[in-house]
Design an enzyme around this catalytic site. Structure first.
Site, mmCIF file in Angstrom:
data_model
loop_
_atom_site.group_PDB
_atom_site.id
_atom_site.type_symbol
_atom_site.label_atom_id
_atom_site.label_comp_id
_atom_site.label_asym_id
_atom_site.label_seq_id
_atom_site.Cartn_x
_atom_site.Cartn_y
_atom_site.Cartn_z
ATOM 1 N N HIS A 167 5.724 -38.450 4.740
ATOM 2 C CA HIS A 167 5.753 -38.372 6.211
ATOM 3 C C HIS A 167 6.909 -37.473 6.629
ATOM 4 C CE1 HIS A 167 2.739 -41.529 6.998
ATOM 5 N NE2 HIS A 167 3.148 -41.996 5.825
ATOM 6 N N HIS A 220 -4.599 -43.722 5.487
ATOM 7 C CA HIS A 220 -3.922 -44.899 4.939
ATOM 8 C C HIS A 220 -4.930 -46.042 4.887
ATOM 9 C CE1 HIS A 220 -0.340 -42.607 5.665
ATOM 10 N NE2 HIS A 220 0.471 -43.611 5.352
ATOM 11 N N GLU A 243 -3.171 -50.571 1.822
ATOM 12 C CA GLU A 243 -1.761 -50.919 1.679
ATOM 13 C C GLU A 243 -1.567 -52.330 2.239
ATOM 14 O OE1 GLU A 243 2.688 -49.274 2.994
ATOM 15 O OE2 GLU A 243 0.928 -48.702 4.162
ATOM 16 N N ASP A 285 6.470 -41.485 0.141
ATOM 17 C CA ASP A 285 6.140 -42.040 1.458
ATOM 18 C C ASP A 285 7.184 -41.648 2.507
ATOM 19 O OD1 ASP A 285 4.563 -43.420 3.245
ATOM 20 O OD2 ASP A 285 5.053 -45.407 2.498
#
Length: 328
Positions: free
Chosen positions: A14, A192, A195, A273
């Protein structure tokens, strides 16, 4: 063994989440922005859990106001990546934070980011591609505007479309229009899933959004039939082990399913991440995986070749990356 200089490919990063805390503090100081509660006493980012992490993330991001800010951010992020051996990275960049989803404003931010990335490639040998990312908890209507920004700027630099944010909000199918728009524009797709949302979120991502990659995706280990589908369809997982442990998805690296997934035939890759939030780097990820599973150079080269093949870039770029990996 030190893995610092080993060439690495990172697919799940990110852009704002990779901002060094010192960089954000400096920017806040320059802009006279109060970021009370964002940092611990030692200067690291402070958060309690996943939902609080998202709010801290957005508070830290609030000091990034201009294209110049994003150019500086890009430089800082890529310097850190390159210092840890990353030769190719893809980062999630959101028009929500870069111009409020206005296409013309977004183009200005994007130009600044791309200029900084080009300089970083010349200075450090690292290649960056951008994945335009909608924010899940902002809802489907805003995602449509984000997808239009992506479609308008698809090219050599913007090569993918994805979704981040709170996985507990809405369903994957809420964002079908946005993903259809991005697909029609020729962008490659990830989201995503798996998770926090369990196997069902992965099933929705495959059925409704028809993605090629899954951000995290690790909870597929809980559903044998779904895992076989992921294997059969050649879907690649963007696995972030350190992030999963810090946020409590798994209690330790030893308990993380990345090895079981890989042994079963799932295409797995390794990423950080939001590295400063989770006190990690790509070097640290390799060190933890070596310690937990005994992985060595052959394993990491194989993982990186999987990542290179799954990268959202053109064939010529993939070939160059693979040559650098195979030369180790």
């Amino acid at each position: 063994m030190s893995w610092k200089d080993t060439p690495k490919v990172e697919l799940h990063l990110h852009h704002e989440g990779a901002a060094p805390p010192a960089f954000i503090r400096q920017l806040a100081h320059e802009k006279k922005v109060d970021l009370s509660g964002v940092f611990n006493d030692d200067g690291s980012y402070a958060f309690r859990d996943f939902v609080h992490f998202l709010s801290v993330y957005e508070a830290a991001t609030s000091v990034l106001k201009t294209p110049e800010d994003y150019a500086r951010l890009t430089t800082a992020v890529l310097e850190e990546c390159a210092a840890n051996g990353v030769i190719y990275a893809e980062s999630f960049i959101s028009p929500d934070f870069c111009g409020g989803r206005d296409v013309e404003a977004w183009k200005e931010y994007l130009h600044a980011i791309q200029e900084a990335a080009t300089k970083a490639e010349a200075d450090h040998g690292i290649v960056l591609k951008g994945i335009v990312t909608c924010i899940r908890h902002f809802g489907g209507e805003w995602a449509k505007e984000t997808a239009l920004c992506a479609a308008e700027t698809k090219g050599d630099f913007i090569t993918g479309f994805g979704m981040g944010g709170d996985e507990n909000q809405f369903t994957q199918g809420t964002f079908k229009w946005a993903y259809d728009c991005a697909r029609e524009a020729g962008l490659q797709l990830t989201t995503h899933a798996g998770e926090w949302g369990g196997p069902e979120s992965i099933r929705q991502a495959l059925d409704d959004l028809k993605v090629e990659r899954l951000g995290h995706g690790v909870q597929v280990i809980e559903d044998a039939a779904l895992m076989q589908r992921v294997i059969d369809e050649g879907v690649t997982l963007e696995v972030c082990p350190g992030s999963n442990v810090v946020l409590g998805v798994y209690p330790s690296i030893d308990a993380h399913p990345i090895k079981r997934l890989r042994d079963a035939g799932v295409k797995v890759t390794v990423s950080t991440d939001d590295p400063p939030f989770f006190h990690t780097t790509m070097t640290r990820e390799y060190e933890m995986l070596e310690q937990a599973f005994g992985w060595g150079q052959d394993d990491f080269t194989a993982l990186n070749l999987v990542a290179a093949e799954a990268a959202f870039c053109d064939t010529a770029t993939k070939t160059k990356i693979k040559k650098r990996l195979e030369a180790v």
